[in-house]
Design a protein around this motif. Structure first.
Motif, PDB file in Angstrom:
ATOM      1  N   ARG A 104      31.849  43.301  24.085  1.00  0.00           N
ATOM      2  CA  ARG A 104      31.219  44.614  24.881  1.00  0.00           C
ATOM      3  C   ARG A 104      32.173  45.302  25.843  1.00  0.00           C
ATOM      4  O   ARG A 104      32.035  46.349  26.367  1.00  0.00           O
ATOM      5  CB  ARG A 104      29.826  44.511  25.503  1.00  0.00           C
ATOM      6  CG  ARG A 104      28.786  43.990  24.263  1.00  0.00           C
ATOM      7  CD  ARG A 104      27.404  43.380  25.094  1.00  0.00           C
ATOM      8  NE  ARG A 104      27.871  41.969  25.744  1.00  0.00           N
ATOM      9  CZ  ARG A 104      27.132  41.234  26.051  1.00  0.00           C
ATOM     10  NH1 ARG A 104      25.807  41.360  25.538  1.00  0.00           N
ATOM     11  NH2 ARG A 104      27.230  40.101  26.519  1.00  0.00           N
ATOM     12  N   LYS A 105      33.329  44.493  26.113  1.00  0.00           N
ATOM     13  CA  LYS A 105      34.000  45.087  27.160  1.00  0.00           C
ATOM     14  C   LYS A 105      35.333  45.707  26.611  1.00  0.00           C
ATOM     15  O   LYS A 105      36.289  45.981  27.246  1.00  0.00           O
ATOM     16  CB  LYS A 105      34.578  43.704  28.090  1.00  0.00           C
ATOM     17  CG  LYS A 105      33.530  43.385  29.020  1.00  0.00           C
ATOM     18  CD  LYS A 105      33.846  42.091  29.830  1.00  0.00           C
ATOM     19  CE  LYS A 105      32.601  41.577  30.565  1.00  0.00           C
ATOM     20  NZ  LYS A 105      33.100  40.733  31.707  1.00  0.00           N
TER      21      LYS A 105
ATOM     22  N   ASN B 230      38.297  45.719  29.455  1.00  0.00           N
ATOM     23  CA  ASN B 230      37.902  45.734  30.593  1.00  0.00           C
ATOM     24  C   ASN B 230      37.316  44.297  30.994  1.00  0.00           C
ATOM     25  O   ASN B 230      36.275  44.141  30.930  1.00  0.00           O
ATOM     26  CB  ASN B 230      36.703  46.725  30.870  1.00  0.00           C
ATOM     27  CG  ASN B 230      37.036  48.313  30.474  1.00  0.00           C
ATOM     28  OD1 ASN B 230      38.074  48.539  30.906  1.00  0.00           O
ATOM     29  ND2 ASN B 230      36.281  48.822  30.003  1.00  0.00           N
TER      30      ASN B 230
ATOM     31  N   LYS C 122      35.887  44.647  36.997  1.00  0.00           N
ATOM     32  CA  LYS C 122      36.126  46.108  37.432  1.00  0.00           C
ATOM     33  C   LYS C 122      37.485  46.420  38.037  1.00  0.00           C
ATOM     34  O   LYS C 122      37.811  47.773  37.790  1.00  0.00           O
ATOM     35  CB  LYS C 122      34.812  46.232  38.248  1.00  0.00           C
ATOM     36  CG  LYS C 122      34.870  45.698  39.898  1.00  0.00           C
ATOM     37  CD  LYS C 122      33.854  46.095  40.880  1.00  0.00           C
ATOM     38  CE  LYS C 122      34.183  45.370  41.988  1.00  0.00           C
ATOM     39  NZ  LYS C 122      33.352  45.538  43.129  1.00  0.00           N
TER      40      LYS C 122
ATOM     41  N   LYS D 265      42.300  45.901  34.153  1.00  0.00           N
ATOM     42  CA  LYS D 265      41.690  46.427  32.976  1.00  0.00           C
ATOM     43  C   LYS D 265      43.301  46.244  32.132  1.00  0.00           C
ATOM     44  O   LYS D 265      44.449  46.341  32.770  1.00  0.00           O
ATOM     45  CB  LYS D 265      41.381  47.859  33.213  1.00  0.00           C
ATOM     46  CG  LYS D 265      40.214  48.218  33.497  1.00  0.00           C
ATOM     47  CD  LYS D 265      39.885  49.504  33.902  1.00  0.00           C
ATOM     48  CE  LYS D 265      38.602  49.942  34.430  1.00  0.00           C
ATOM     49  NZ  LYS D 265      38.215  49.048  35.496  1.00  0.00           N
TER      50      LYS D 265
END
Length: 147
Positions: free
Chosen positions: A112-113, A131, A134, A137
């Motif tokens: 999901r990232k 990601n 936060k 990345k």
């Protein structure tokens, strides 16, 4: 009326923020629904301790994410897909396939990232945006090749 938010409230603030609201809004809506607590001295001390402990955990998560990002920085993946004669693949390459390819390298990344700038429907080279945190990345290049 000064309150401490227990969860994110739209147009007001995020969890653990201390905000001033009108007394009726706090007393009749936020407090009964469990979205906030009164900002008393004892509640402020509890909040400060919780934030300190959460910060320690966040630092550990961020260090782990930076370690994974360092390992993925110079990696190029190869993903196989069934393709037609004109280079169009059947279906599309998705985040799950990229996550599995990264897992084969020894890094655990949640599917999901992983995002893409464009749909991956043709053979060729693309970039996956991972990601991990936060603040952390990393862009991982990958090639879609015919099986």
């Amino acid at each position: 009326m000064e309150i401490i938010l227990k969860q994110d409230v739209k147009n007001l603030g995020e969890k653990d923020d201390i905000v001033n609201v009108k007394p009726g809004y706090g007393r009749n809506f936020l407090l009964p629904k469990g979205m906030a607590v009164l900002a008393t001295e004892s509640n402020k001390k509890v909040l400060a301790e919780n934030i300190r402990q959460a910060q320690f955990k966040q630092d550990k998560v961020k260090k782990d994410a930076e370690k994974i990002a360092e390992g993925l920085k110079d990696v190029s993946l190869k993903v196989g897909a069934k393709a037609g004669e004109n280079g169009k693949i059947f279906g599309a390459v998705n985040a799950l396939q990229i996550a599995e390819a990264i897992k084969k390298l020894g890094y655990e990344v949640d599917r999901r990232k992983i995002t893409f700038d464009s749909d991956v429907k043709f053979l060729g080279n693309y970039i996956a945006n991972v990601n991990l945190h936060k603040d952390v990345k990393v862009q991982v290049p990958f090639e879609v090749a015919a099986e």
